[in-house]
Enzyme design. Structure first.
Site, PDB file in Angstrom:
ATOM      1  N   CYS A 166       0.802  -1.222   0.000  1.00 40.14           N
ATOM      2  CA  CYS A 166       0.000   0.000   0.000  1.00 40.14           C
ATOM      3  C   CYS A 166       0.834   1.271   0.000  1.00 40.14           C
ATOM      4  O   CYS A 166       0.452   2.274  -0.590  1.00 40.14           O
ATOM      5  CB  CYS A 166      -0.976  -0.002   1.174  1.00 40.14           C
ATOM      6  SG  CYS A 166      -0.197  -0.335   2.764  1.00 40.14           S
TER       7      CYS A 166
ATOM      8  N   HIS B 264      -3.257   6.591   3.437  1.00 43.79           N
ATOM      9  CA  HIS B 264      -1.827   6.847   3.643  1.00 43.79           C
ATOM     10  C   HIS B 264      -1.456   8.166   2.979  1.00 43.79           C
ATOM     11  O   HIS B 264      -1.704   8.360   1.781  1.00 43.79           O
ATOM     12  CB  HIS B 264      -0.984   5.755   2.993  1.00 43.79           C
ATOM     13  CG  HIS B 264      -1.039   4.424   3.652  1.00 43.79           C
ATOM     14  ND1 HIS B 264      -1.726   4.166   4.813  1.00 43.79           N
ATOM     15  CD2 HIS B 264      -0.428   3.233   3.325  1.00 43.79           C
ATOM     16  CE1 HIS B 264      -1.569   2.892   5.155  1.00 43.79           C
ATOM     17  NE2 HIS B 264      -0.796   2.304   4.279  1.00 43.79           N
TER      18      HIS B 264
END
Lengths: 359, 359, 359, 359
Positions: D154, D251
């Protein structure tokens, strides 16, 4: 419904106004035609004015971005039939009255007119029969086509849906102990300072306990057949402890309830909550949830982050129905405070009004 | 007290054990001489074993760093008079009994022996007179110099101090509605998953409501003069709603209280709470707080982040004393759940025991 | 030091002022004799004025509670030798100059005078030799006994201590990439709205990157022997990415560093950081930390909640020293932004000034 | 596409598996026909097995609730053409190989096969041309109709999209400094303990920096025309600082970038990012975002809570494009780590494979 109903938004740059705009994107019945805000913002293009203050998690709808903000005066809202008010309480009272006088149907989130005995205080899953008071309101204030409809404080909203369902099935409720864990979005923006709530809870929200202890009694009450004013429930007593917690959206409420008559069993309560339906559903209003009350089996629910968005934030989620050692039944419930607890209620109330032909 | 009392710690690598070690640094009476943990850790140097798991906000005390961890068996604790147990409930019951049999005074945080009718369940600001049961406990179990003393579940700790103060002043209390907002540290480490609690609250803590509804009745009860066992309070009924909130340390509890006799006024309640004192204070125990109960005037207190550390985390902070529409009085209280609500209570209980000459 | 130095606090009701008052409780050298605030607060008793706004986790010190707040004008601070300023930048510039003109030694947290080439910008663990500029400042501005001393922006504070230690040992540093994760308390109160930071981070803090990229160059620079003004470091280039994160106290900074000469090894860097000492330590100033830089071995440190309070919040904690694929070395550091990064720096700077006989 | 492609889910009870199930509800191309999990769960009904562990914010889809979980063995997935694997790395390697051998197209979130030089490591907005390696993979391993396709960690996902866009427009990139602020959901469930992350950040995620520093070089690389294996980019050097922050999803990555040739201007970079398109868009894949890269003008964006859900969590949001004092350009980017950064990538990769006729 081939023709859309044109609506205006008051307080369009604030938190509640933004929520109205986001929820009305692609709405099947309502179409925003005018957006009003304070003199400071009037005349500006919406997307420019809110470039740094738009706090929704979706973009500003394309058809709103380029709209010019107008002052919150009735002449700027011609062509609109319906006004959603997200105004701050410091100015809402007078402005909303002006719009009602000018013939608009005003659906307000502000508290100013809530306790007026001729103004319905509506939670759409609970008491839309209170629209009946509108004709007396119009008569008394000379509003003609205008009207003012309010929705409840977010902390009262879930509570009355559950109490209504139980009262319908098991008769009068005498005592309700209410304990809330309320999300920060309930305080608007900037609202709660982060230093006050990160790694913290605040067991106090100014004026909130008083609202919870009184608003429900109006919503669960009836229209007096002689005075045509609202008559608050008198047999029920509510005591509230209101707390602010570090949750973005979603108020949790713990209830202990005592009935006047024999206590129903836990199973009976669960059954009644699951089967509860409301007028907005039978009228097939587009924002009505498939279920008014979702009852969760898992013992650790409802939870704000996991349950607040079910049915678009328009349902009440209940869990932990069990016996109370002091009263009869205790349970926990959850609502999305900025949707069912605020702008979403206004919109569904308005959908009901359209469906019932109130305007 | 020229000579220090040597103590041992059971479960020294866990969260409660770490807290014992941190709180006992430079303690005027107690000195740690042995630290025990599971077979997996036994034989290792403490600072190496806990390099990545030490979660206190102070460093490992210098005198503990180099200690070798021993197994939790009595023969490894020779020279210690007193044992503080931070063991997990899955193993605490038997190990603590072994230590009592071997003649040690065991002060435990675990729940295993709490409801034994011959084991005192002590909150040091509330019921240290319950040490009187020790002689009967020793007699019945043949413990000689050994004994087991427990402290309460963190959610019950603040509650009983306030109820004791009010019961002393205003007579029996009939009904207590309890709503808790409990910190994550109450669940130990790793405990609550962050995905379960960030931007969330959980209106459920397994087994907690049952403890709150029963433990207080033992602590506020008396020793039966014939059976010499604890006799729980029977007139008081407690109903608890327990919630987990994203706060690191500090449990907030909202109470609604109904007295058997006439309700005292808000001012009388505040006065009684402020003036309440306990035996640990009159014995001048070093960990006793200057005030047992701090009453805050500001309407938005107590708050965990601001109030939990007052008097080293050993006091109860109370605020929002007001009338309850359903019962007589409502208020909010706060304790530091890992200090007064856990290891700190054990230590102060032990200080009282020393001061009273119990060992 | 038999006689205490009397001090005054400017901006005593604000966040920084409160921190000064809390840190100076029982201070061995300094004693607060006057507390100033805006006209709105002047004339009021401190404890009454701050009843709802005192946000420290300790109580208002007993000797301050009853003090009357005075206006921020020099005539109200007679008897004080030293002034700690927690004023807001909007008013600090002129008021601080007034106090310097009136003969007071002003130690300020505000940014207004920081970049004045005759005002020392001091981090007490880094560059107290910069007090040497005071005589030229007094000469130029005709301050006589007055002076202005500033401390650095909280995000620069830890950075310069580490860079100073490395520069001393390994020669010039060419490039420093700085990435901060800054606590909400750095923005004051009410500061960051909770809706902006719960379940969120904000990769932007207005004006902060510019300060980080320039202030360090002054602090690591020297006094020009001819102009007697500060000469900023010219060989070093800094690039900063500043982020706000939902942490109450404690700024984490990730650094990548490139040296002009050969890169030292990771072990050499760790050794140099651990052994670094400062003048405040050798002068035995009471607020100086036992170690300037704590180097943690555990790979997941430093962490704000666990490490910020070491040595009373006056040390820099470093961890994760390792090679950087792009530059030479990378590491993470932490400081307590409201102690070493603000009021604590001012106090330790003043302690150094006293110890060096500067006033 | 009249006929749906039947798919199976491996690891269906875990976090990634749940996400696959939620994202595939009402998918226009794929229909889940089999759900596999460990032996412990096999044979159970899905809704019963996950009653307390389902952590999505939508309900279990109606068609999945009653499905029986099967073991993760190929014979139980007959009729499925495509397998989405949410297996844990501890078991994924072998099981996925088994399925490829049995002729299934496996799209995996696990890291096991990511660095295999014949397995494409795909971010669907970046490098779907890497599907070209599949024929060589099948040849070498004798997979026939089977294949293994992986998606990236990710933390690498957003990075490579931006680097690809810039590399396409401005030529080779030499240096990339990466600073991440990563959400807790990236660690799975239970994952990060709340005591480790509330009021805290952790400047360390085990193994993450190594992945970021290497995976991007494979994704931005090419297939060697002779060996038919992936040839990693060799001119680019990446240095990563990875941090865990108390954010649920999303994120944030701060980048500083240096180009081999002349630096583009900030305006040129913004233009290129806004105009960047990918193959998934031109193939009209249903999960492809309308814009690959959203560039925000407001200086304080991107922010996880406000921007992560744009285009269903399938876009990269960029902001703060500005000059870097050390390299050429710096900026911040955001992705939804459990959608574009995990299961969503797998699904879009599979949509591209279908559109390209790869199976």
């Amino acid at each position: 419904m081939s023709q859309k109903v044109y609506v205006g938004i008051l307080g369009a740059t604030g938190t509640v106004g933004q929520r109205f705009i986001a929820l009305l994107e692609n709405h099947p019945i309502f179409e925003i035609k005018a957006i009003g805000a304070s003199a400071r913002s009037a005349g500006k293009i919406y997307s420019e004015c809110t470039e740094r203050t738009w706090k929704m998690t979706t973009d500003i709808p394309e058809n709103i971005k380029g709209m010019t903000i107008v002052p919150c005066e009735p002449e700027h809202f011609k062509g609109c039939r319906l006004i959603f008010s997200g105004l701050d309480a410091s100015v809402a009272g007078e402005i909303e009255t002006n719009f009602a006088n000018a013939g608009y149907a005003v659906f307000s989130n502000a508290k100013n007119h809530r306790m007026n005995p001729l103004v319905p205080l509506l939670v759409p899953l609970c008491n839309t029969e209170h629209f009946d008071v509108i004709k007396y309101q119009q008569e008394k204030y000379g509003y003609k086509t205008g009207m003012i409809v309010t929705n409840a404080n977010c902390a009262s909203t879930g509570l009355v849906v559950v109490l209504k369902a139980l009262q319908n099935a098991f008769g009068p409720i005498n005592k309700v102990m209410v304990h809330t864990l309320q999300a920060i979005s309930g305080a608007g923006y900037p609202g709660v300072a982060s230093l006050d709530i990160i790694d913290n809870v605040v067991p106090f929200i100014g004026g909130e306990e008083e609202k919870v202890e009184s608003e429900a009694l109006k919503m669960l009450g009836t229209i007096n057949q002689e005075t045509h004013e609202f008559q608050h429930l008198t047999n029920m007593k509510i005591s509230a402890h209101c707390n602010r917690v570090p949750v973005v959206d979603g108020h949790v409420t713990n209830l202990s309830i005592e009935f006047e008559k024999d206590a129903p069993s836990v199973e009976e309560v669960i059954k009644v909550l699951k089967e509860y339906t409301c007028e907005a559903q039978s009228l097939k209003c587009p924002s009505a949830p498939k279920e008014c009350i979702i009852v969760k089996d898992s013992p650790d629910r409802p939870q704000p982050r996991l349950d607040r968005d079910r049915y678009g934030g328009m349902a009440v989620t209940v869990g932990r129905v069990r016996e109370c050692p002091l009263f009869d039944i205790k349970l926990s419930l959850l609502i999305h405070n900025t949707i069912l607890g605020a702008a979403g209620s206004s919109i569904l109330n308005a959908e009901v009004a359209v469906a019932k032909g109130i305007f």
